[in-house]
Scaffold this motif. Structure first.
Motif, PDB file in Angstrom:
ATOM      1  N   GLN A 126     -13.771 -15.233  33.185  1.00 52.98           N
ATOM      2  CA  GLN A 126     -13.586 -14.969  34.609  1.00 52.98           C
ATOM      3  C   GLN A 126     -14.791 -15.362  35.443  1.00 52.98           C
ATOM      4  O   GLN A 126     -14.641 -15.695  36.624  1.00 52.98           O
ATOM      5  N   PHE A 127     -15.980 -15.360  34.845  1.00 56.75           N
ATOM      6  CA  PHE A 127     -17.192 -15.577  35.621  1.00 56.75           C
ATOM      7  C   PHE A 127     -17.969 -16.773  35.082  1.00 56.75           C
ATOM      8  O   PHE A 127     -18.037 -16.997  33.877  1.00 56.75           O
ATOM      9  N   ILE A 128     -18.560 -17.509  36.020  1.00 59.68           N
ATOM     10  CA  ILE A 128     -19.450 -18.625  35.718  1.00 59.68           C
ATOM     11  C   ILE A 128     -20.809 -18.284  36.306  1.00 59.68           C
ATOM     12  O   ILE A 128     -20.920 -18.031  37.510  1.00 59.68           O
ATOM     13  N   LEU A 129     -21.840 -18.263  35.475  1.00 62.39           N
ATOM     14  CA  LEU A 129     -23.189 -17.933  35.923  1.00 62.39           C
ATOM     15  C   LEU A 129     -24.083 -19.151  35.787  1.00 62.39           C
ATOM     16  O   LEU A 129     -24.033 -19.853  34.771  1.00 62.39           O
ATOM     17  N   ALA A 130     -24.888 -19.378  36.820  1.00 59.70           N
ATOM     18  CA  ALA A 130     -25.781 -20.528  36.855  1.00 59.70           C
ATOM     19  C   ALA A 130     -27.143 -20.084  37.355  1.00 59.70           C
ATOM     20  O   ALA A 130     -27.242 -19.282  38.288  1.00 59.70           O
ATOM     21  N   ALA A 131     -28.193 -20.596  36.736  1.00 58.52           N
ATOM     22  CA  ALA A 131     -29.566 -20.334  37.141  1.00 58.52           C
ATOM     23  C   ALA A 131     -30.163 -21.613  37.692  1.00 58.52           C
ATOM     24  O   ALA A 131     -29.933 -22.695  37.158  1.00 58.52           O
ATOM     25  N   GLY A 132     -30.936 -21.459  38.755  1.00 61.26           N
ATOM     26  CA  GLY A 132     -31.508 -22.638  39.373  1.00 61.26           C
ATOM     27  C   GLY A 132     -32.725 -22.303  40.207  1.00 61.26           C
ATOM     28  O   GLY A 132     -33.260 -21.203  40.172  1.00 61.26           O
ATOM     29  N   THR A 133     -33.147 -23.270  40.980  1.00 57.88           N
ATOM     30  CA  THR A 133     -34.340 -23.187  41.816  1.00 57.88           C
ATOM     31  C   THR A 133     -34.103 -24.126  42.989  1.00 57.88           C
ATOM     32  O   THR A 133     -33.205 -24.967  42.925  1.00 57.88           O
ATOM     33  N   TYR A 134     -34.792 -24.123  44.059  1.00 53.46           N
ATOM     34  CA  TYR A 134     -35.873 -23.300  44.484  1.00 53.46           C
ATOM     35  C   TYR A 134     -35.406 -22.518  45.698  1.00 53.46           C
ATOM     36  O   TYR A 134     -34.802 -23.131  46.583  1.00 53.46           O
ATOM     37  N   LYS A 135     -35.546 -21.257  45.778  1.00 42.21           N
ATOM     38  CA  LYS A 135     -36.324 -20.337  44.980  1.00 42.21           C
ATOM     39  C   LYS A 135     -35.555 -19.958  43.725  1.00 42.21           C
ATOM     40  O   LYS A 135     -34.339 -20.114  43.691  1.00 42.21           O
ATOM     41  N   PRO A 136     -36.248 -19.445  42.699  1.00 49.68           N
ATOM     42  CA  PRO A 136     -35.540 -19.064  41.467  1.00 49.68           C
ATOM     43  C   PRO A 136     -34.447 -18.044  41.755  1.00 49.68           C
ATOM     44  O   PRO A 136     -34.680 -17.041  42.429  1.00 49.68           O
ATOM     45  N   ARG A 137     -33.263 -18.320  41.210  1.00 51.64           N
ATOM     46  CA  ARG A 137     -32.125 -17.450  41.494  1.00 51.64           C
ATOM     47  C   ARG A 137     -31.062 -17.623  40.436  1.00 51.64           C
ATOM     48  O   ARG A 137     -31.083 -18.566  39.654  1.00 51.64           O
ATOM     49  N   VAL A 138     -30.116 -16.690  40.436  1.00 51.22           N
ATOM     50  CA  VAL A 138     -28.920 -16.787  39.608  1.00 51.22           C
ATOM     51  C   VAL A 138     -27.717 -16.548  40.508  1.00 51.22           C
ATOM     52  O   VAL A 138     -27.741 -15.677  41.394  1.00 51.22           O
ATOM     53  N   ARG A 139     -26.696 -17.337  40.307  1.00 49.08           N
ATOM     54  CA  ARG A 139     -25.459 -17.203  41.079  1.00 49.08           C
ATOM     55  C   ARG A 139     -24.303 -16.966  40.125  1.00 49.08           C
ATOM     56  O   ARG A 139     -24.204 -17.603  39.071  1.00 49.08           O
ATOM     57  N   CYS A 140     -23.436 -16.056  40.515  1.00 48.95           N
ATOM     58  CA  CYS A 140     -22.250 -15.713  39.732  1.00 48.95           C
ATOM     59  C   CYS A 140     -21.013 -16.068  40.536  1.00 48.95           C
ATOM     60  O   CYS A 140     -20.874 -15.646  41.696  1.00 48.95           O
ATOM     61  N   TYR A 141     -20.117 -16.823  39.927  1.00 48.41           N
ATOM     62  CA  TYR A 141     -18.885 -17.260  40.573  1.00 48.41           C
ATOM     63  C   TYR A 141     -17.697 -16.610  39.876  1.00 48.41           C
ATOM     64  O   TYR A 141     -17.630 -16.588  38.645  1.00 48.41           O
ATOM     65  N   ASP A 142     -16.791 -16.097  40.694  1.00 48.19           N
ATOM     66  CA  ASP A 142     -15.570 -15.468  40.191  1.00 48.19           C
ATOM     67  C   ASP A 142     -14.456 -16.508  40.219  1.00 48.19           C
ATOM     68  O   ASP A 142     -14.056 -16.978  41.295  1.00 48.19           O
ATOM     69  N   THR A 143     -13.963 -16.875  39.038  1.00 50.76           N
ATOM     70  CA  THR A 143     -12.929 -17.906  38.982  1.00 50.76           C
ATOM     71  C   THR A 143     -11.584 -17.407  39.509  1.00 50.76           C
ATOM     72  O   THR A 143     -10.767 -18.216  39.958  1.00 50.76           O
ATOM     73  N   TYR A 144     -11.340 -16.099  39.450  1.00 53.62           N
ATOM     74  CA  TYR A 144     -10.085 -15.576  39.976  1.00 53.62           C
ATOM     75  C   TYR A 144     -10.045 -15.645  41.502  1.00 53.62           C
ATOM     76  O   TYR A 144      -8.974 -15.778  42.096  1.00 53.62           O
ATOM     77  N   GLN A 145     -11.216 -15.546  42.131  1.00 63.24           N
ATOM     78  CA  GLN A 145     -11.306 -15.655  43.580  1.00 63.24           C
ATOM     79  C   GLN A 145     -11.746 -17.039  44.043  1.00 63.24           C
ATOM     80  O   GLN A 145     -11.743 -17.324  45.246  1.00 63.24           O
ATOM     81  N   LEU A 146     -12.169 -17.892  43.086  1.00 70.84           N
ATOM     82  CA  LEU A 146     -12.618 -19.254  43.374  1.00 70.84           C
ATOM     83  C   LEU A 146     -13.749 -19.277  44.396  1.00 70.84           C
ATOM     84  O   LEU A 146     -13.790 -20.133  45.297  1.00 70.84           O
ATOM     85  N   SER A 147     -14.667 -18.334  44.280  1.00 70.35           N
ATOM     86  CA  SER A 147     -15.744 -18.239  45.255  1.00 70.35           C
ATOM     87  C   SER A 147     -16.957 -17.576  44.606  1.00 70.35           C
ATOM     88  O   SER A 147     -16.895 -17.087  43.472  1.00 70.35           O
ATOM     89  N   LEU A 148     -18.054 -17.546  45.367  1.00 67.30           N
ATOM     90  CA  LEU A 148     -19.289 -16.922  44.920  1.00 67.30           C
ATOM     91  C   LEU A 148     -19.145 -15.404  44.975  1.00 67.30           C
ATOM     92  O   LEU A 148     -18.777 -14.839  46.009  1.00 67.30           O
ATOM     93  N   LYS A 149     -19.463 -14.735  43.854  1.00 62.81           N
ATOM     94  CA  LYS A 149     -19.371 -13.277  43.801  1.00 62.81           C
ATOM     95  C   LYS A 149     -20.666 -12.628  44.259  1.00 62.81           C
ATOM     96  O   LYS A 149     -20.660 -11.718  45.077  1.00 62.81           O
ATOM     97  N   PHE A 150     -21.807 -13.087  43.714  1.00 66.79           N
ATOM     98  CA  PHE A 150     -23.093 -12.574  44.162  1.00 66.79           C
ATOM     99  C   PHE A 150     -24.181 -13.577  43.828  1.00 66.79           C
ATOM    100  O   PHE A 150     -23.981 -14.509  43.034  1.00 66.79           O
ATOM    101  N   GLU A 151     -25.322 -13.359  44.440  1.00 65.18           N
ATOM    102  CA  GLU A 151     -26.506 -14.169  44.208  1.00 65.18           C
ATOM    103  C   GLU A 151     -27.714 -13.242  44.136  1.00 65.18           C
ATOM    104  O   GLU A 151     -27.865 -12.337  44.957  1.00 65.18           O
ATOM    105  N   ARG A 152     -28.582 -13.471  43.145  1.00 68.23           N
ATOM    106  CA  ARG A 152     -29.789 -12.675  42.978  1.00 68.23           C
ATOM    107  C   ARG A 152     -30.980 -13.609  42.864  1.00 68.23           C
ATOM    108  O   ARG A 152     -31.000 -14.506  42.017  1.00 68.23           O
ATOM    109  N   CYS A 153     -31.985 -13.367  43.685  1.00 65.57           N
ATOM    110  CA  CYS A 153     -33.230 -14.123  43.592  1.00 65.57           C
ATOM    111  C   CYS A 153     -34.136 -13.482  42.550  1.00 65.57           C
ATOM    112  O   CYS A 153     -34.158 -12.256  42.392  1.00 65.57           O
ATOM    113  N   LEU A 154     -34.886 -14.295  41.848  1.00 64.36           N
ATOM    114  CA  LEU A 154     -35.733 -13.848  40.746  1.00 64.36           C
ATOM    115  C   LEU A 154     -37.193 -14.131  41.070  1.00 64.36           C
ATOM    116  O   LEU A 154     -37.516 -14.859  42.013  1.00 64.36           O
TER     117      LEU A 154
END
Length: 394
Positions: free
Chosen positions: A65-93
């Motif tokens: 159900q979820f796709i998680l990706a880590a990236g930069t800049y700034k360092p962050r992680v994004r979680c995508y909900d495939t059932y909603q086809l959109s971004l669920k949350f984003e957290r900066c690290l």
């Protein structure tokens, strides 16, 4: 959407096309969609499926159900909900992510290994706990029966952190100068670590002792390969209880049966680039190997090429959506690519409309870039030259 065919296998790049800036108003976006043909043909499968600058790693949760990706800049992680086809949350690290893993079936238990030796734990509500390992880490694996996290990196030791007791346990001592990658077999929980010297050390977590060593650097050098330098292990992946694939820093993949110290097959990418990702596709007995330039799909029994994908940007990571023909790539580019290959399997349930869309494209194929051109020979050019001379005389 871009359609390509490699070895008679159709590959649909669902991320191809221009991405509209977020600061544009809805009115300007509609105007652009009416004017630009490339934007009209664009398929936005998941909204905002990109990073500000670069995506370093990407994973799919076990429930799909979820796709998680880590990236930069700034360092962050994004979680995508495939059932909603959109971004669920984003957290900066606090710092860049070297590797991360999903310990739960969904996104509720996450572990991040950072570039500054810190290890952060995230729960469903957000950041939970943070600690540090003694040396800089490069990869880690989770042993579910004992709740142990195994960290490898710029050290000869394998650090063990027990999540049940909340403390570090005695490290595993190896003969290697540094360790690049590691993996745990999901069937019998054998722990394997790929070293800088091109060896794979196998450990049994029940006795905390080394049970075997594979010399992959020596086995990767064959008559058909040209190796410059010492091939260190850069990727590692188990397949079932007895299968394993090892990728080297010089671009070779070795397929092993754990009952033998000699590889069953040695496959060369012929680019001389380190192998970054390895995946097995069970229904078709394929191996998906990727370096920074290309993703190759080939049969694990004989090495025969099935197909390949060459994105425009360099590849950092590849994630295969389970039970389907879809895969995601993390690139040296803000946009994360989504590829759909019907020959590998059907589309996931949350985007099942892709099957109907690709069937319609098969029935009504679009013209390719060469349909309006004719390839001529040298004799045709000479005949054309004579006709031009007759026209000039007349």
């Amino acid at each position: 959407m871009q359609v390509s065919s490699v070895n008679n296998v159709k590959i649909y790049n669902l991320s191809h096309g221009k991405s509209l800036p977020e600061w544009l108003s809805d009115r300007k976006k509609r105007v652009l969609q009416n004017k630009d043909v490339d934007i009209q043909r664009r398929i936005e499968l998941i909204q905002d499926f990109e990073m500000p600058t670069v995506c370093t790693s990407i994973k799919v949760s076990r429930d799909g159900q979820f796709i998680l990706a880590a990236g930069t800049y700034k360092p962050r992680v994004r979680c995508y909900d495939t059932y909603q086809l959109s971004l669920k949350f984003e957290r900066c690290l606090d710092s860049d992510v070297v590797a991360f893993d999903i310990l739960s079936d969904d996104y509720s238990k996450l572990v991040f290994l950072h570039i500054d030796r810190s290890v952060s734990f995230h729960s469903q509500h957000g950041h939970y706990y943070k600690t540090r390992i003694p040396k800089f880490g490069r990869d880690f694996s989770y042993h579910y029966p004992s709740c142990d996290l195994y960290f490898v990196g710029a050290s000869s030791e394998i650090f063990r952190l027990n999540l049940e007791q909340g403390r570090f346990l005695n490290s595993l001592q190896t003969d290697a100068a540094e360790i690049n990658v590691c993996d745990i077999n999901p069937v019998h929980n054998l722990f394997a670590a790929g070293t800088l010297e091109g060896r794979v050390d196998c450990w049994d977590p029940r006795v905390r002792g080394r049970v075997g060593v594979l010399d992959c650097a020596l086995s990767s050098i064959t008559d058909a390969t040209e190796v410059e330098g010492l091939p260190s292990v850069s990727a590692l992946k188990f397949n079932g209880s007895l299968g394993m694939a090892v990728g080297t820093s010089t671009g070779q993949i070795l397929v092993y049966d754990l009952r033998s110290s000699h590889p069953l097959l040695v496959k060369d990418h012929y680019y001389g680039l380190p192998i970054k990702s390895l995946h097995f596709h069970e229904p078709l007995d394929l191996v998906l190997s990727a370096d920074s330039k290309i993703i190759k799909m080939w049969h694990k029994d004989n090495g025969r090429v099935f197909s390949s994908i060459e994105p425009q940007a360099n590849i950092n990571d590849v994630s295969l959506y389970p039970g389907s023909g879809m895969l995601f790539t993390a690139n040296e580019d803000p946009k994360m690519n989504t590829f759909y290959i019907p020959a590998l399997g059907p589309a996931p349930r949350w985007c099942s409309f892709l099957d109907n869309l690709t069937e319609e494209l098969e029935e009504n194929p679009e013209s390719t870039i060469y349909d309006d051109y004719k390839f001529v020979t040298r004799q045709d050019l000479e005949n054309l030259g004579k006709l031009e001379n007759l026209r000039s005389l007349s």
